[in-house]
Design an enzyme around this catalytic site. Structure first.
Site, short mmCIF file in Angstrom:
data_model
loop_
_atom_site.label_atom_id
_atom_site.label_comp_id
_atom_site.label_asym_id
_atom_site.label_seq_id
_atom_site.Cartn_x
_atom_site.Cartn_y
_atom_site.Cartn_z
N SER A 109 -0.22 3.77 11.96
CA SER A 109 0.06 2.45 11.41
C SER A 109 -0.88 2.19 10.24
O SER A 109 -1.80 2.96 9.97
CB SER A 109 -0.12 1.38 12.48
OG SER A 109 -1.49 1.09 12.61
N LYS A 110 -0.62 1.09 9.59
CA LYS A 110 -1.35 0.76 8.36
C LYS A 110 -2.87 0.76 8.57
O LYS A 110 -3.63 1.12 7.69
CB LYS A 110 -0.88 -0.63 7.91
CG LYS A 110 -1.44 -1.07 6.59
CD LYS A 110 -0.79 -2.36 6.14
CE LYS A 110 -1.40 -2.82 4.82
NZ LYS A 110 -0.66 -3.91 4.21
N ARG A 111 -3.28 0.35 9.76
CA ARG A 111 -4.72 0.20 10.02
C ARG A 111 -5.40 1.52 10.37
O ARG A 111 -6.62 1.60 10.38
CB ARG A 111 -4.95 -0.80 11.15
CG ARG A 111 -4.68 -2.24 10.76
CD ARG A 111 -4.72 -3.14 11.97
NE ARG A 111 -3.82 -2.68 13.02
CZ ARG A 111 -2.50 -2.88 13.00
NH1 ARG A 111 -1.94 -3.55 12.02
NH2 ARG A 111 -1.72 -2.41 13.96
N ASP A 112 -4.63 2.55 10.66
CA ASP A 112 -5.26 3.81 11.07
C ASP A 112 -6.01 4.45 9.91
O ASP A 112 -5.57 4.38 8.76
CB ASP A 112 -4.22 4.78 11.63
CG ASP A 112 -3.77 4.37 13.02
OD1 ASP A 112 -4.64 4.04 13.84
OD2 ASP A 112 -2.55 4.36 13.28
N TYR B 43 0.85 -1.20 0.00
CA TYR B 43 0.00 0.00 0.00
C TYR B 43 0.88 1.24 0.00
O TYR B 43 2.08 1.15 0.27
CB TYR B 43 -0.96 -0.02 1.18
CG TYR B 43 -0.39 0.39 2.52
CD1 TYR B 43 -0.95 1.45 3.22
CD2 TYR B 43 0.69 -0.28 3.09
CE1 TYR B 43 -0.44 1.82 4.45
CE2 TYR B 43 1.20 0.09 4.32
CZ TYR B 43 0.63 1.14 4.99
OH TYR B 43 1.12 1.52 6.20
#
Ligand code: GLU
Length: 469
Positions: free
Chosen positions: A236-239, A31
């Protein structure tokens, strides 16, 4: 005439600074992180400000994790943002087409170069083999990092490094490490300025030592502050908002994302406001104006930028993005008169909504008059037996208007409300729900004008039947 200036002028001694070459060097992780996009943007801006070259290099030495799809995500993210690169790959295929004379632009295809450079260090006595790996003979002296943003930084040796500061260049399995390939590539690609995230500041002593070992002057460094969540935690990636793809999916304007990202860690003393396009920022962009403190990511502020940019967008661009947003959810506008499509979409522009929401605001324009879908709650409230007469009278007033314009429609509706001695809302609600199916949407009089006399007549007639039943 200034004699001293004339005498001291000596063109032979004045060498022009080397043309700027900067690069964005992402590792394909699957991503495009918003921090990476901001790094790419700052490099792009600096290249455009200085008339330099913006290089895209794919740092894919970690073969197991990398794939063409992961590179495609980066390329399409950069393209969506409008950050065109002057050199680099044109597709995610490591063996695919490129532009520029400094390729390959995938590290996985540069093994030969790394081997040659490793041999060079060995021949100079700057590298040696041990336990099957190749080590760099790191300087025992502290290295000062002259950074354009952070200032001079001396990174003290860790306890382990104090005992043995040497580090691996090429692992025993033959894979060269990040520090080595990163520096070799910057050297080989003639990179003059390294603009990257502050998380790499601690690596830079190693990088500078390596440049010197090659007998080369290190590039100028500018380490840009990190992007944190609003609460100060690391993103982080999930934020929410961490991935550029989420902006594409939500229907943000790339102009707004660019504008917002530019201000995450940079501000111009020369600017009078905060609303910019990419091309307006470029001439203002100075490394000296990059902030030293970490930036906090605020989705609300980004939404505000979207709102402002959407309202300022040229009608052509607004309509073309809008048509695509509708297509995404299966609403086809191709069968309609282009002038109608344009007028219909433009009634939603003022609202500055995210493009993801555009279908909710405009879908009713593109359905048959007998297929308007009434929102259940709206129908219960607005299409009742009590509204039958209002719908009937309104329809007949509208029908007899000589000019079917927003102003005339508004005057007719308000005139009728006065005559009947009711609030305008009593007429507006059934009219809106009857024509659009919803209680919210674009300005009523404008949407009626765009729908036009015949559509409105048919929709009001149907609404009357529904209300009566
Ligand atoms: N591949 C590195 C990263 O993605 C790039 C480091 C650099 O810009 O020098 O963090």
């Amino acid at each position: 005439m200034d004699e001293s200036a004339a005498i001291s002028y000596s063109p032979g001694l004045m060498s022009a600074p080397a043309p700027v070459r900067v690069r964005f060097a992402p590792s394909p992780t699957g991503y495009l992180h918003v921090g990476g996009a901001r790094t790419a943007l700052f490099n792009w801006l600096y290249a455009r400000r200085t008339g330099g070259t913006f290089v895209l290099r794919i740092e894919d030495t970690d073969n197991a994790r990398n794939s063409q799809a992961a590179v495609d995500v980066i390329l399409s993210g950069l393209r969506w943002l409008g950050l065109d690169w002057d050199e680099g790959p044109l597709t995610g295929d490591a063996d695919g087409p490129v532009k520029g004379a400094f390729g390959p632009y995938f590290q996985s295809r540069r093994g030969e170069i790394y081997r040659r450079r490793a041999e060079e260090l060995k021949a100079k006595g700057m590298a040696y083999e041990k336990d099957g790996a190749l080590f760099f003979r790191m300087t025992r002296d502290p290295v000062t990092i002259p950074d354009q943003v952070v200032g001079d930084v001396v990174r003290p040796l860790t306890d382990r490094e104090a005992v043995d500061p040497d580090w691996v260049l090429i692992r025993s399995d033959g894979v060269p490490v990040f520090h080595f390939v990163n520096v070799v590539d910057d050297l080989e690609m003639g990179i003059t300025h390294v603009i990257r995230g502050e998380d790499h500041l601690s690596n830079t002593a190693k990088h500078i030592a390596l440049f010197r070992a090659f007998g080369a002057e290190p590039p100028k460094y500018a380490h840009i502050p990190l992007i944190l969540n609003l609460d100060g935690s690391k993103m982080s990636k999930r934020d929410q908002g961490a991935s550029v793809q989420s902006y594409v999916d939500e229907g943000y304007l790339p102009e707004a994302v660019i504008n917002y990202l530019s201000l995450l860690g940079w501000s111009s003393k020369a600017a009078t406001n905060e609303l910019f396009t990419r091309d307006e920022i470029a001439p203002l962009f100075e490394l000296a104006d990059i902030n030293r403190s970490n930036a906090r990511f605020d989705l609300k502020k980004l939404e505000h930028f979207h709102f402002e940019h959407a309202r300022r967008l040229s009608p052509e661009r607004f309509v073309s993005i809008g048509v695509e947003a509708l297509k995404k959810v299966g609403i086809e506008t191709a069968g309609f008169d282009p002038a109608y499509v344009r007028a219909a979409l433009l009634t939603a522009q003022e609202k500055g909504k995210l493009f993801k929401e555009l279908p909710i605001w405009t879908d009713f324009y593109f359905v048959n008059d007998d297929a308007v879908v009434y929102d259940a709650e709206a129908k219960t409230k607005a299409l009742t037996p009590a509204s039958v007469s209002a719908l009937e009278q309104l329809a007949s007033r509208f029908q007899s208007l000589p000019e079917y314009t927003a102003a005339a429609l508004e005057a007719a509706l308000k005139g009728l409300a006065t005559e009947l001695g009711v609030k305008v809302g009593v007429l507006i609600a059934p009219c809106r729900v009857g024509c659009t199916g919803r209680t919210v949407g674009p300005s009523l009089y404008h949407l009626l004008e765009v729908l036009g006399r015949d559509r409105v007549a048919r929709r009001l007639a149907r609404a009357r039947t529904v209300a009566a039943s």
